[in-house]
Design a protein around this motif. Structure first.
Motif, PDB file in Angstrom:
ATOM      1  N   CYS A 104      62.038 146.951 -70.623  1.00 24.21           N
ATOM      2  CA  CYS A 104      61.855 145.830 -71.541  1.00 24.21           C
ATOM      3  C   CYS A 104      60.584 145.086 -71.157  1.00 24.21           C
ATOM      4  O   CYS A 104      60.050 145.275 -70.065  1.00 24.21           O
ATOM      5  N   ASN A 105      60.112 144.242 -72.059  1.00 26.18           N
ATOM      6  CA  ASN A 105      59.028 143.310 -71.769  1.00 26.18           C
ATOM      7  C   ASN A 105      59.603 141.902 -71.709  1.00 26.18           C
ATOM      8  O   ASN A 105      60.503 141.549 -72.490  1.00 26.18           O
ATOM      9  N   VAL A 106      59.091 141.082 -70.797  1.00 27.74           N
ATOM     10  CA  VAL A 106      59.639 139.750 -70.550  1.00 27.74           C
ATOM     11  C   VAL A 106      58.539 138.704 -70.671  1.00 27.74           C
ATOM     12  O   VAL A 106      57.455 138.862 -70.097  1.00 27.74           O
ATOM     13  N   ILE A 107      58.836 137.620 -71.402  1.00 24.90           N
ATOM     14  CA  ILE A 107      57.917 136.497 -71.537  1.00 24.90           C
ATOM     15  C   ILE A 107      58.665 135.219 -71.190  1.00 24.90           C
ATOM     16  O   ILE A 107      59.541 134.782 -71.948  1.00 24.90           O
ATOM     17  N   PRO A 108      58.370 134.564 -70.065  1.00 19.86           N
ATOM     18  CA  PRO A 108      58.985 133.265 -69.777  1.00 19.86           C
ATOM     19  C   PRO A 108      58.406 132.190 -70.701  1.00 19.86           C
ATOM     20  O   PRO A 108      57.239 132.264 -71.099  1.00 19.86           O
ATOM     21  N   VAL A 109      59.214 131.199 -71.031  1.00 20.67           N
ATOM     22  CA  VAL A 109      58.755 130.053 -71.818  1.00 20.67           C
ATOM     23  C   VAL A 109      59.189 128.773 -71.101  1.00 20.67           C
ATOM     24  O   VAL A 109      60.313 128.670 -70.626  1.00 20.67           O
ATOM     25  N   SER A 110      58.301 127.808 -70.990  1.00 25.22           N
ATOM     26  CA  SER A 110      58.600 126.560 -70.288  1.00 25.22           C
ATOM     27  C   SER A 110      59.594 125.718 -71.080  1.00 25.22           C
ATOM     28  O   SER A 110      59.475 125.580 -72.304  1.00 25.22           O
ATOM     29  N   LEU A 111      60.567 125.129 -70.372  1.00 23.48           N
ATOM     30  CA  LEU A 111      61.559 124.259 -70.988  1.00 23.48           C
ATOM     31  C   LEU A 111      61.521 122.877 -70.332  1.00 23.48           C
ATOM     32  O   LEU A 111      61.079 122.730 -69.192  1.00 23.48           O
ATOM     33  N   VAL A 112      62.005 121.871 -71.062  1.00 27.58           N
ATOM     34  CA  VAL A 112      61.970 120.482 -70.606  1.00 27.58           C
ATOM     35  C   VAL A 112      63.327 120.109 -70.020  1.00 27.58           C
ATOM     36  O   VAL A 112      64.327 119.983 -70.730  1.00 27.58           O
ATOM     37  N   HIS A 113      63.370 119.944 -68.695  1.00 32.71           N
ATOM     38  CA  HIS A 113      64.612 119.593 -68.011  1.00 32.71           C
ATOM     39  C   HIS A 113      64.272 118.617 -66.893  1.00 32.71           C
ATOM     40  O   HIS A 113      63.111 118.205 -66.753  1.00 32.71           O
ATOM     41  N   ASN A 114      65.253 118.252 -66.066  1.00 33.73           N
ATOM     42  CA  ASN A 114      64.961 117.334 -64.961  1.00 33.73           C
ATOM     43  C   ASN A 114      64.494 118.052 -63.702  1.00 33.73           C
ATOM     44  O   ASN A 114      64.259 117.424 -62.669  1.00 33.73           O
ATOM     45  N   PRO A 116      61.945 121.868 -62.841  1.00 31.97           N
ATOM     46  CA  PRO A 116      61.217 122.947 -63.517  1.00 31.97           C
ATOM     47  C   PRO A 116      62.182 124.027 -64.007  1.00 31.97           C
ATOM     48  O   PRO A 116      63.091 124.442 -63.282  1.00 31.97           O
ATOM     49  N   ASN A 117      61.981 124.469 -65.238  1.00 28.10           N
ATOM     50  CA  ASN A 117      62.926 125.377 -65.881  1.00 28.10           C
ATOM     51  C   ASN A 117      62.196 126.250 -66.889  1.00 28.10           C
ATOM     52  O   ASN A 117      61.136 125.884 -67.401  1.00 28.10           O
ATOM     53  N   CYS A 118      62.757 127.406 -67.166  1.00 27.99           N
ATOM     54  CA  CYS A 118      62.186 128.281 -68.199  1.00 27.99           C
ATOM     55  C   CYS A 118      63.295 128.997 -68.953  1.00 27.99           C
ATOM     56  O   CYS A 118      64.423 129.118 -68.482  1.00 27.99           O
TER      57      CYS A 118
END
Length: 224
Positions: A104-114, A116-118
């Protein structure tokens, strides 16, 4: 067709297996994963909170499967090493960059939490998956016509606002204020899905809000 298995979702622990060989999040005891371990090829981790990141389980996974790959963004590398995962098995991923694993191919995406999260976009030959939990919003993220959306739907806006008002009126601490800041409402989740889903897409709600007094809401949401 993309297959998935939700091992656990919510404050008691999070882990999901997609297409039998990709584990996303690892916040559960090893015994919850044991029957799936022989088929696993990749573990994707999102953030440090204990309901998503259980060091003892990660250590056991690396011992049982010495060639298993662990993908994470830079904020989890030291914690993963401390858990006992060899550095040679850790892939340091950058948000918005595609990484090829063959399977598979994987792309992390930044998320807004308290912390660091993706989240992750995962592209299989059979289809595409979008996974995101523990985030205030999904602003700026696009995942058009994916085959499966696995997204947090943590609370209903009207219900949580009612609970906050009741507790404030009673002079009680309203922990729901933290939920508003750090988690995704069902309305925001649905808005993202409706903007992105195609005619054959599927979705599943994850990580639902739970009252301290009752766990019924979580059981209902996880079953959707």
């Amino acid at each position: 067709m993309i297959s998935y298995r939700i091992i656990s979702t919510g404050s008691q622990g999070n882990a999901a297996i997609v297409n039998n060989f990709v584990l996303i999040d690892c916040g559960v005891p090893y015994k919850s994963l044991a029957e799936y371990v022989p088929r696993l090829k990749l573990v994707l981790l999102t953030h440090i909170h204990s309901d998503h990141f259980r060091p003892s389980t990660l250590r056991r996974l690396s011992l049982e499967r010495p060639l298993l790959r662990f993908g994470c963004c830079r904020w989890l590398v030291s914690a993963l090493m401390k858990a006992g995962v060899p550095t040679s098995n850790i892939d340091v991923l950058e948000p918005d960059v595609m990484y090829g694993y063959g399977i598979c191919n994987v792309i992390p995406v930044s998320l807004v939490h308290n912390v660091p999260n993706c989240g992750y976009k995962i592209h299989f030959p059979a289809g595409k998956v979008f996974y995101a939990t523990d985030t205030n919003n999904l602003n700026g993220i696009v995942a058009r016509h994916y085959d499966l959306y696995m997204i947090e739907a943590n609370y209903e806006d009207e219900e949580i606002q009612r609970k906050i008002a009741e507790k404030q009126a009673a002079g009680e601490y309203a922990y729901e204020m933290q939920v508003l800041r750090n988690h995704l409402s069902k309305a925001k989740c649905n808005d993202f899905i409706y903007k992105n889903i195609g005619p054959h897409g599927r979705y599943v709600y994850l990580h639902c809000h739970v009252d301290h007094e009752s766990r019924e809401g979580e059981r209902q949401c996880a079953a959707d």
